[in-house]
Structure formats: C-alpha cells, structure tokens
Design a protein around this motif. Sequence first.
Motif, mmCIF file in Angstrom:
data_model
loop_
_atom_site.group_PDB
_atom_site.id
_atom_site.type_symbol
_atom_site.label_atom_id
_atom_site.label_comp_id
_atom_site.label_asym_id
_atom_site.label_seq_id
_atom_site.Cartn_x
_atom_site.Cartn_y
_atom_site.Cartn_z
ATOM 1 N N THR A 3 0.841 -1.182 0.000
ATOM 2 C CA THR A 3 0.000 0.000 0.000
ATOM 3 C C THR A 3 0.876 1.232 0.000
ATOM 4 O OG1 THR A 3 -1.718 -1.153 1.208
ATOM 5 C CG2 THR A 3 -1.817 1.234 1.237
ATOM 6 N N PHE A 4 0.492 2.226 -0.823
ATOM 7 C CA PHE A 4 1.300 3.447 -0.920
ATOM 8 C C PHE A 4 0.395 4.633 -1.172
ATOM 9 C CE2 PHE A 4 5.123 5.763 -1.424
ATOM 10 C CZ PHE A 4 4.885 6.711 -2.400
ATOM 11 N N ARG A 9 -3.444 1.504 -4.142
ATOM 12 C CA ARG A 9 -2.781 0.203 -4.090
ATOM 13 C C ARG A 9 -2.029 -0.017 -5.402
ATOM 14 N NH1 ARG A 9 -3.775 -3.301 -0.162
ATOM 15 N NH2 ARG A 9 -5.381 -2.824 1.359
ATOM 16 N N THR A 10 -0.739 -0.274 -5.296
ATOM 17 C CA THR A 10 0.093 -0.472 -6.462
ATOM 18 C C THR A 10 0.404 -1.956 -6.594
ATOM 19 O OG1 THR A 10 1.070 1.691 -6.147
ATOM 20 C CG2 THR A 10 2.251 0.171 -7.564
ATOM 21 N N LYS A 39 2.864 11.262 -4.843
ATOM 22 C CA LYS A 39 1.793 10.540 -4.171
ATOM 23 C C LYS A 39 1.442 9.231 -4.879
ATOM 24 C CE LYS A 39 -0.353 14.803 -2.450
ATOM 25 N NZ LYS A 39 -1.584 15.672 -2.469
ATOM 26 N N LEU A 40 1.617 9.230 -6.200
ATOM 27 C CA LEU A 40 1.188 8.068 -6.978
ATOM 28 C C LEU A 40 2.204 6.931 -7.006
ATOM 29 C CD1 LEU A 40 -0.336 9.845 -10.127
ATOM 30 C CD2 LEU A 40 -1.600 8.669 -8.319
ATOM 31 N N ASN A 353 -1.025 10.199 -16.184
ATOM 32 C CA ASN A 353 -0.723 9.565 -17.462
ATOM 33 C C ASN A 353 0.695 9.001 -17.490
ATOM 34 O OD1 ASN A 353 -3.268 10.404 -18.139
ATOM 35 N ND2 ASN A 353 -2.630 11.912 -19.664
ATOM 36 N N VAL A 354 1.641 9.717 -16.880
ATOM 37 C CA VAL A 354 3.010 9.203 -16.796
ATOM 38 C C VAL A 354 3.037 7.950 -15.924
ATOM 39 C CG1 VAL A 354 5.342 9.685 -15.973
ATOM 40 C CG2 VAL A 354 4.077 11.445 -17.217
ATOM 41 N N ALA A 355 2.309 7.982 -14.821
ATOM 42 C CA ALA A 355 2.230 6.797 -13.959
ATOM 43 C C ALA A 355 1.628 5.626 -14.722
ATOM 44 C CB ALA A 355 1.408 7.119 -12.713
#
Length: 450
Positions: A3-4, A9-10, A39-40, A353-355
């Motif tokens: 979790t981040f 959730r990644t 944050k992402l 979008n980058v993420a």
Amino acid sequence: MRTFGRGSRTKTPLPLAPARIVAVGGGFGGFHALRRLQKLLEPERVSLTLVAPTDYLLYSPLLPEVATGVLDPRDIAVSIRQTLRRTRTVLGHVSSIDFGERTLRVEGRDGITEVEWDKLILAPGSVTRQFDIPGVAENAHGLKTLSEATFIRNHVLAQLDAADSLPDTPAGRAERIERLTVVAVGAGYTGTEFVAQMQNWVKGIATRWASIDPSDVRWLLVDLAPAVLPELGDKLGKEAMDVLTARGVEIRLEVSVASATATSVTLTDGTVVPSRTLVWGAGVAPSPLIAKLDLPTEKGRLVVEPDMTVPGVPNVWAIGDAAAVPDLALDASKPTPPTAQHAQRQGVQVAKNVAASLGVGESKPYFHKDLGLVADLGGFDGVAKPLGIPLKGPVAKFVARSYHLYALPTAAARVRVATDWLYSTILPTRVVNLDQVRAEDALIAKAQGQ
C-alpha cells in the motif's frame, strides 16, 4: 501487494531500477505534476527531477499585490525543496534536448549539467510577449517575475519622490509630468489589475509627499483590443472600465505603442506621452525553448495529443503555456488558454498519465471545465465570473481573494497571504523603497531568462 499513498494500491511489480522522470519548468504545471507523482509512485519505482531556473513556485496571479507592497514577495514564492521533498532540483535553463539519447543540457550558474531521463514532462511555461517596437525592450518593464514586481514598486515610489522635490521652473514642471505619468500596455488581467491596484495604493499613501496629490499622477492604460478584460465578457469588462475611469485612469483602446524612450511613449495614433514608467503586460509567448526543439507547433505552442503526449516522440509529454493542449471541454479544435488554472490541472493529469505508462493507473485525455475568472481592482472593487456567474464590487473582490487562497498550493502560503491581507486592512500601508533590484534586471529582455 503493498500500500502506498492515500489509500492507493500499487500491484505492478517494482522495476529493477527506478524510472527517471524529469520535469522541465517549476511553474504550475511542472510543480503539480511532480507533487502528484510523489503521491502516486513509490521511491523504488521512480526518481524525480525538476529542472527550473528558480527553486520556488511563483504564484504569479498575485504579483500586482507584490508590486503595491500589500504582499511580501516571499508570500507567493512556494519553496520547491520544502514541498517536493522527494524531488531533486537542478537549477538552470534547458538549452537543448536530445530525444534519441534521452538527455537534456542544463546551463546553470555553476556550469553545464547533463540530465538523463526515461520519461520527460515539458512545462517550461511562458515569457512576456515582445514585439519589434523601437525602445520597448530597453525601456519597458514586465510584471511576470518577482524581480519585475519589486522593481516596479520601488521605481514608482522613486519617481514620485523625485517629482515631489523638483523646482517650480519650466524644466522642473516638464520633468515632473514625466515622473508622474505611468503607462501600462495591455488591458488584460496583468495590465488592468496592475493599474487598478497601483492607483489605489498610491492614493492611500499620498501623505508621503508634500506637493503631490493623487490626482496629479496620470495613469494611462492602452490596448489594441476594443474592450477591457475581454475574457470576462462585455458586461464585466465595461464594469471594470467604469471603475477605473471613475478613479481617473485614462483608457485608450484600439491603440498601442509605436516607440518608447526613457522619457516618453509614442502611441500608434501619434500621441506622445511624457513618461518614465512603461509597464508591459500585453500577453505572453511560449518559452523560447519550444522553438529549439524542431517539433510541430501551433502559434508557438508545442502540438500535443489530448493525453498531452508529444506525437512522434516516445515518453515525452508537454503541458501548460508552452503546449497546445486541445480544449475538449469547450472546443477541441482550439488549445486551452494559457492560464494557471489549466496548467495546474494539466500537471495533475499528466502525472496520472506518466504513472500509467509505468503500469500504474490509466491514462486519460485532459478535460477541464473552466471554473471562471476573477480580477481584483483594488480597494473593495473587483469583477469575477465564477462558474459563469457575473459578479462585481465587494462580492467579486471576496470571490477573487477566496479563489487565490484556494489555489495557493500550501497551507503556510495561504496563512501568510491571508495575514498580510488582514494587516493591510487594519494597519497603515508599508511605504519603503528598498531599491534592491537593478533596473536592468527588471527589463523584459532580462526577465525572460529568469
């Protein structure tokens, strides 16, 4: 699974090495893009770098209040190092970009630095629009940087101080007229708010001078456009014009500057105006960096797709004043206007979008309905159009200030600005000429490189 961030959730596996994300430009677009990326995405997933000429985000809509001394310059300069703690900051200007090798060249005070990237966000912003008009580059001052705003304030004070002590002779009277005349070019937000707030400020500190009455100061606002604040529509534009006219401000529309010297401004209708103060607020132009990239542009702005990717150049996005982002909310055939409101929201969306390009989340086109526009005319006057609702007077003033407090990116900045506004209401106006900025550093040509 880990979790981040704020409940996100990644699930995507971490890479062997963090992806290098570089943002060029520390304005609203670049700042908010990096802030959202922090944050992402986890530190193990990306390394973040900002390349910018200064280590602060300048909240430029409040520059007129710095020029009048209502706000301290530091109030609207948000520290990047303190706010973007996971971001490495490289101070300087990008002179060239190699898209094949994924490197960019940064020229700073300490020399040249080469920065490598895997993902690149171009947000270099804009500069004051210049025209090939004799004498303007050498004599006009913009209102787009802290140096310019601070200089203009001190310069106006110095002109009025000097005029106050001139002898009552033909030569003295002629020089007095020059020093007591302020010419502002551009009846958009910058020029209109500057003249309105500066005129109101000078009126409030008139007791500083023994022989100068506020009515002695000539304020001249000129623009090629047929209306004041055309972005707000005819009704509110006329309201702003009526407010300024009632205060004694001269407004000359459908006319501009033909030439300028240190002591006069010649207008395109042949009028020669004796003046030692020329403030240039006639629009903005994309950063000069864009012209060096050899990529397609639209009126100087980099052509991009609706998701802000640059066509034909993998892993590159462009946002803000330097990018022609299609305005899907209004007219997809036209780009979004170069405003802080759009740059900030494009920064947030481009971060997502980058993420997504790294396997986290989903890429989407930029879509934002304009929240409206506001203009502070000093005193208790203002005009605003929040969500399409026209407002004027004290109500518009309240809306304008509320919006700025909302838009400032940190709680500390909001508290400082709100406190200074309160002090300016209940305490005497601060009238000190600190004279800390050299005149040559506040010229338009010089400020473009800041």
